[in-house]
Scaffold this motif. Sequence first.
Motif, PDB file in Angstrom:
ATOM      1  N   LEU A  13       0.830  -1.195   0.000  1.00 43.80           N
ATOM      2  CA  LEU A  13       0.000   0.000   0.000  1.00 43.80           C
ATOM      3  C   LEU A  13       0.866   1.248   0.000  1.00 43.80           C
ATOM      4  O   LEU A  13       0.583   2.205  -0.724  1.00 43.80           O
ATOM      5  N   ARG A  14       1.930   1.232   0.784  1.00 35.63           N
ATOM      6  CA  ARG A  14       2.836   2.380   0.810  1.00 35.63           C
ATOM      7  C   ARG A  14       3.440   2.615  -0.571  1.00 35.63           C
ATOM      8  O   ARG A  14       3.585   3.756  -1.015  1.00 35.63           O
ATOM      9  N   GLY A  15       3.767   1.542  -1.273  1.00 35.05           N
ATOM     10  CA  GLY A  15       4.303   1.672  -2.623  1.00 35.05           C
ATOM     11  C   GLY A  15       3.294   2.266  -3.584  1.00 35.05           C
ATOM     12  O   GLY A  15       3.635   3.110  -4.424  1.00 35.05           O
ATOM     13  N   ASP A  16       2.036   1.833  -3.480  1.00 34.95           N
ATOM     14  CA  ASP A  16       0.981   2.388  -4.332  1.00 34.95           C
ATOM     15  C   ASP A  16       0.794   3.879  -4.084  1.00 34.95           C
ATOM     16  O   ASP A  16       0.616   4.663  -5.011  1.00 34.95           O
ATOM     17  N   LEU A  17       0.813   4.279  -2.820  1.00 32.55           N
ATOM     18  CA  LEU A  17       0.579   5.681  -2.478  1.00 32.55           C
ATOM     19  C   LEU A  17       1.722   6.586  -2.937  1.00 32.55           C
ATOM     20  O   LEU A  17       1.493   7.730  -3.330  1.00 32.55           O
TER      21      LEU A  17
END
Length: 116
Positions: A13-17
């Motif tokens: 999720l951190r990568g997507d954001l």
Amino acid sequence: MMVLVITACPAGLRGDLTKWVMEISPGVFVGRPTARIRDILWDRTVELCKDGRALLVYSTDSEQGMEFKTHRHDWVPTDFDGLSLMVRPASAGKRDRFGNGRRSEWAKARFKKQRR
């Protein structure tokens, strides 16, 4: 302007954001995406967060100038006559005269007189 704070969420999720907003501290994302992208990021965050928590604050054209969204968060945004405030749940412990979950034992303290 948008601020998104996530806690206990998967690294994916951190990568997507980070494709759309900047991570200025672990779990704190800041940026100026469009409203459509912001809503997509929020939906993606809620979908992937599962057992974690998320808090979104973004600017709007309201009198307060911002709005809140929460996911699995203890504090809940509540409308008070057009003003959004974050309301914390009352704790199971003692309450003070205002109904807060604070302990007021300091008022019951007794002091010993010093001998002269």
